[in-house]
Design an enzyme around this catalytic site. Structure first.
Site, mmCIF file in Angstrom:
data_model
loop_
_atom_site.group_PDB
_atom_site.id
_atom_site.type_symbol
_atom_site.label_atom_id
_atom_site.label_comp_id
_atom_site.label_asym_id
_atom_site.label_seq_id
_atom_site.Cartn_x
_atom_site.Cartn_y
_atom_site.Cartn_z
ATOM 1 N N ALA A 91 0.838 -1.190 0.000
ATOM 2 C CA ALA A 91 0.000 0.000 0.000
ATOM 3 C C ALA A 91 0.881 1.250 0.000
ATOM 4 O O ALA A 91 2.102 1.169 -0.006
ATOM 5 C CB ALA A 91 -0.917 -0.010 1.231
ATOM 6 N N HIS B 240 1.279 11.950 -5.349
ATOM 7 C CA HIS B 240 1.670 11.485 -6.680
ATOM 8 C C HIS B 240 3.112 11.882 -6.974
ATOM 9 O O HIS B 240 3.553 12.975 -6.614
ATOM 10 C CB HIS B 240 0.753 12.088 -7.753
#
Length: 1088
Positions: free
Chosen positions: A263, A747
């Site tokens: 994750a 990101h």
């Protein structure tokens, strides 16, 4: 994040170690670092040149333009350096908007040189290749190098030659220095490529009259995702925080969790004393929440930035949540504090599972949370979110902590306004349908445009394709015949089933997934559901076989890991039938991504991703987990096309756009998440141009973000008239310009390297070009609705009657997860639970078992007796196992084991052969002895009465008697156990009774002693009855069900295994019993 800045010391160490050049690089490894822990005597011993040479000293904390800021001490002796540092070390300094403390310094030899000997060189990465900048005048006053410098672009996969450098970069360099500089720059470029740098700047680079090369000041970034490739050369790299922000141990802890998890877990502390804290799911959503907080005036009180995404486990979410709760409850704030637990609508993360981890953390910190007057606001959507919200609401009621809970009916960032007091908190927020509601209400009057029923944005390419794109932008859907077929790389059964369910509600004739590729198993079939019916899909070990047998496939959906995604993608592009590849993996090194993009351009292949959830064409096709579970597909009306197309970077935010668009318009025509990496395989403009040329699309939504310049191409397209359809656009990351120091968002590509890459600049440029740009993300839905209403009003969009989709049955596993069904379990267990993050023995986590040093006896107590036994009881169990471990090769069990081993049988077979001999006659007397002695003792029989009764009944007293040992030759095993029991047991009534029986039996025959089986049997009954952990009935039940014999079986198994290994080690052959040890007799009638 991929590109991370490294310290100057680290950068120079890499350069000195690995550069390969004929240029004479000087002062290699001649640097010393000064920190708060530096001892000057030791420093001068390690670096004696500090005492003899003139020196330069400067902070090494990612500070730009140190020379102009007066932060470089030049031409000093060691005493001068110490005095210079005394005035600056551990002093607060302001650099731009950032305030920070100068802690780390670098000392190097001073290099005397002239201005003419200073040069500037920089290498940085772009999508197309790597740019090399060179200027013949370096140093502090270099100025605007972008305007001044000579530049050379080295395309992806191309090499840089000395001739190119000389001809294109060194035109203003004296002839006597060209050869040295050309060799150094080529060596520097090769180093840059080999060690996966993304940015490398040297200013000044000095070349003296003797041809010596000196690297004076250096700044660099490396691609952190390439760690698995470069680990041997990089070693353990430390990534310092930007100047003005401290490096906190909690950040390092979360980074370590992130590195160990599939994750994504991120945490950056901005202001630990702030009152506004966030715990946001999703890389894109985390930026949106930070933007909204800053827009509403909370920038000075925003304590942290962070995100968790990619389906973290309950334990990982708990660890993440408790870290944040620990930080936010260390210091009180006069106005109290707020915690925003937000997120977009998840595509595949089980919201309830992650919320369980957060709930655990809230319960653990309920005291500090109340003391700090923390109010919590929650908004989330996605799989099982209703259960997650219910659990979150319940914990608020049980703990007394104010927790306000909202679902998808509430705009994603509305809770920020509530938390900051700008918006009223509704008492009873409306709730959407349950996750289990897979059926749409037939009376729903939502309208969808008739013109979109047969439109297609990706029909086979024809000669009149007017898109002036560099490559084909064909995407994986053919909405007329719904014939798009895909191969899925990876054993992602849940994602594939989601695609098939989507196909079914879209009334496709056949599944969109033709096959799967999984290199780690052989070819086989995998079972899936097609509506109510079970079907089989082929799984291939090799991609070549899959392509050969499924020529109709033109899409590859790759769930390959970040380590294997590059190779599998490059292999897939060798097959001309593949036109589109979706790469889901996050964390692929940028250099590999650029190589994939280059080949895709050459082959005419569209890449979606990396770091994406994919894309969706309502009514036709979806990639992997895009759009979430079926309830969200139905709620967002993704089973049929609407009139609005969108493109986003974020996968989670793309699902939020599905929600927003479905609530404000007639729905989505198509949506693509291009991925959060710096170099997505396809760009915003690729998709916007395709949307412009697709008749069924009437308006376009773009969710851009900070970093890169792709949005400016949209501005240009609007100004030039290439894009005429209404474009609603918003770039997230507007908060970045408000922070004093640089923050890397979730990101990898969300980082502005120059002013034009900021979200604020791009939003203004889009607004100026004529795009519809809201004031904030909060208003995005309103602007979309306004534009849509105008299109309906002027007749561009004609709504059509909604057509309900077919029903799809819910999977049993998911229905059980939601608590909608119940079924009698086939098994029940109460001793062990392996389902969670941690193995649990009888309610005790395995980490606690080791932490408490419970040992084998303690584990046996948990698994056999479901109790945590006293320490002495655990020791007694271990002693019993030790004394019963073996009794030589002659006993029947060991004998059988040896015979089996010598017959060539395996360990399990040999062990089983020995264990099968255990019974009343061999080793199985523990239970029988315990039962006999207990019954006699409990009935009030005297020992003599018990012996006489057993003799009268013709029964043996179990546990009495030994073949070899006697009262005169005692069994030391029994003696050891007896000493321990007498010393530690609180009561030994049954043992004393058995010893009285032994006195009677040995008076008749000396070998009728209480043997080890009998001793363990009676002592164990005393233990169960008197240790305080069992009732009398429970103790008797354990004896009755045969628990005590288990001690012998477990202990003797160790010996049997030892005999097996011994025979194998000795290489003993097949056993045959000797004739002379067998008495051959004839039947009686024959012998007569």
């Amino acid at each position: 994040m991929s590109a991370k800045a490294i310290s100057e010391q680290t950068g120079k160490e890499f350069l000195y170690k690995y550069i390969c050049t004929s240029a004479a690089v000087q002062n290699r490894f001649r640097y010393a670092t000064v920190t708060t822990e530096t001892e000057w005597d030791r420093l001068t011993q390690e670096h004696p040149w500090l005492l003899t040479e003139r020196l330069v000293v400067k902070p090494d904390q990612l500070i730009k333009r140190r020379g102009k800021l007066g932060l470089v001490g030049i031409d000093l002796d060691l005493q001068g350096v110490r005095e210079w540092l005394k005035a600056r070390h551990m002093k607060e300094t302001t650099v731009g908007k950032a305030k920070g403390v100068l802690k780390n310094f670098l000392i190097e030899p001073f290099v005397p040189h002239t201005q003419e000997e200073e040069f500037y060189v920089c290498i940085y990465a772009t999508r197309e290749g790597d740019h090399v900048l060179f200027h013949h005048e370096g140093g502090v006053e270099v100025g605007d190098v972008d305007a001044k410098a000579q530049r050379l672009m080295v395309a992806v996969d191309d090499k840089l030659s000395e001739d190119q450098v000389t001809e294109q970069l060194l035109t203003h360099v004296p002839e006597d220095k060209k050869e040295v500089l050309a060799s150094f720059i080529v060596g520097l470029f090769n180093l840059y490529e080999d060690l996966y740098f993304t940015y490398l700047e040297i200013n000044p680079l000095v070349v003296n009259q003797d041809g010596g090369v000196f690297v004076l000041d250096m700044a660099a970034k490396i691609d952190a995702t390439a760690d698995y490739i470069c680990k041997a050369k990089w070693g353990d790299v430390e990534f310092p925080p930007p100047f003005g922000r401290e490096a906190y141990p909690e950040e390092a802890y979360i980074a370590d969790l992130d590195a160990k998890s599939g994750a994504s877990l991120k945490l950056t502390l901005l202001n630990p004393r702030g009152r506004i804290w966030t715990m946001v799911a999703g890389g894109g959503a985390s930026v949106v929440y930070s933007d909204t907080i800053c827009d509403l005036g909370g920038v000075d009180e925003l304590a942290n930035y962070g995100e968790y995404s990619g389906a973290p486990s309950e334990q990982q979410t708990y660890d993440y949540a408790k870290t944040i709760l620990s930080l936010m409850t260390r210091e009180k704030h006069p106005e109290g504090k707020v915690l925003i637990i937000g997120g977009s609508i998840a595509n595949f993360t089980n919201v309830a599972a992650t919320f369980k981890g957060i709930v655990r953390a809230i319960k653990d910190y309920q005291g500090p949370l109340k003391e700090n007057e923390v109010t919590i606001f929650v908004r989330r959507g996605g799989p099982n979110y209703q259960e997650g919200l219910r659990v979150m609401g319940e914990v608020g009621k049980t703990t007394g902590i104010p927790i306000h809970v909202f679902g998808t009916e509430t705009h994603m960032t509305a809770i920020v306004g509530m938390a900051l007091g700008h918006r009223e908190i509704p008492n009873q927020p409306p709730m959407d349908a349950h996750t289990a509601n897979f059926l749409l209400n037939a009376s729903n009057s939502a309208m969808t445009p008739a013109t979109t029923r047969t439109a297609s944005f990706s029909e086979p390419r024809t000669s009149n394709d007017i898109t002036p794109a560099k490559k084909s932008t064909r995407l994986p859907i053919t909405s007329d015949q719904k014939q798009t077929k895909a191969i899925v790389w990876g054993m992602q059964t849940r994602a594939v089933q989601g695609m098939l369910d989507f196909d079914y509600v879209c009334s496709r004739d056949e599944p969109s997934v033709a096959a799967m590729v999984y290199p780690f198993t052989g070819d086989h079939k995998q079972k899936f559901y097609w509506g109510h019916k079970e079907i089989l899909l082929p799984v291939y070990k090799n991609m070549a076989d899959a392509m050969k047998k499924h020529t109709e496939v033109d899409v590859l959906i790759s769930f390959a890991s970040l380590r294997s995604a590059f190779d599998s993608t490059m292999e897939a592009m060798q097959y001309s039938q593949i036109h589109t590849i979706a790469i889901i993996a996050e964390g692929i090194p940028e250099a590999q991504t650029r190589r994939m993009i280059k080949m895709a351009d050459e082959k005419g292949v569209t890449i979606i991703g990396p770091a994406t959830v994919g894309g969706i064409k309502p009514g036709c096709f979806k990639i992997g987990n895009t759009g979430g579970m079926l309830d969200n597909i139905l709620a967002s009306k993704l089973y049929r096309p609407g009139s609005v197309a969108y493109v986003s970077r974020s996968g989670g935010m793309s699902n939020e756009l599905n929600n927003i668009i479905s609530r404000t318009t007639d729905g989505v025509y198509e949506g693509v998440a291009i991925g959060g990496d710096r170099y997505p395989g396809s760009t915003f403009m690729d998709h916007v141009l395709r949307y412009q040329d697709t008749p069924g699309i009437q308006m376009i939504v773009v969710l851009g973000e900070i970093g890169g310049t792709e949005e400016y191409k949209i501005c240009q397209g609007i100004r030039e008239g290439r894009i005429t359809k209404p474009v609603v656009c918003w770039c997230i990351g507007t908060c970045a310009t408000m922070f004093a120091s640089e923050v890397q968002f979730g990101h990898a590509g969300a980082c502005a390297n120059q002013a034009s890459e900021t979200a604020v600049a791009k939003n203004q440029a889009l607004r100026d070009a004529g795009a519809y740009v809201p004031k904030s993300f909060d208003e995005l839905g309103d602007v979309i609705k306004t534009v849509y209403d105008e299109l309906v009003a002027n007749g561009t969009i004609i709504p059509a009657q909604e057509v309900p989709p077919p029903t799809v049955p819910m999977d049993y596993s998911w229905a059980r997860e939601l608590g909608l069904i119940r079924k009698p379990a086939s098994f029940m267990t109460s001793i062990c639970d392996e389902r969670g993050q941690e193995l649990i023995y009888a309610g005790m986590p395995i980490t606690e078992v080791f932490k408490e040093e419970m040992g084998l006896g303690g584990v046996l107590g948990l698994l056999w007796f479901q109790r945590r036994l006293p320490r002495y009881a655990c020791q007694f169990i271990e002693m019993c196992l030790m004394v019963t471990a073996d009794h030589g090769p002659a006993v029947s069990g060991a004998h059988n084991t040896i015979v089996c081993a010598r017959a060539g049988k395996d360990l399990i077979s040999s062990l089983t052969s020995g264990l099968l001999t255990i019974g009343d006659r061999f080793g199985g007397a523990l239970d029988a002895a315990a039962k006999q002695f207990s019954k006699a003792f409990d009935s009030g029989m005297l020992p003599m009465e018990f012996v006489n009764k057993m003799k009268k009944d013709g029964k043996l007293i179990m546990g009495i008697g030994h073949r070899v040992k006697s009262i005169n030759n005692p069994d030391m095993r029994v003696q050891i156990l007896k000493d321990f029991v007498k010393q530690h047991f609180t009561s030994t009534q049954l043992l004393d009774y058995a010893l009285d029986v032994e006195k009677i039996t040995t008076s008749k025959k000396p070998n009728l002693i209480l043997n080890v089986d009998g001793f363990i049997g009676v002592a164990f009954v005393d233990l169960l009855r008197t240790c305080g952990g069992f009732t009398r009935d429970e103790a008797d039940e354990f004896v009755e069900i045969g628990a005590l014999n288990g001690i012998f079986v477990l202990g003797r198994s160790m010996g049997f295994i030892g005999h097996y290994l011994d025979q194998k080690r000795l290489k003993q052959g097949l056993y045959r019993h000797p004739w002379d040890d067998i008495s051959y007799v004839l039947p009686e009638h024959m012998s007569m």
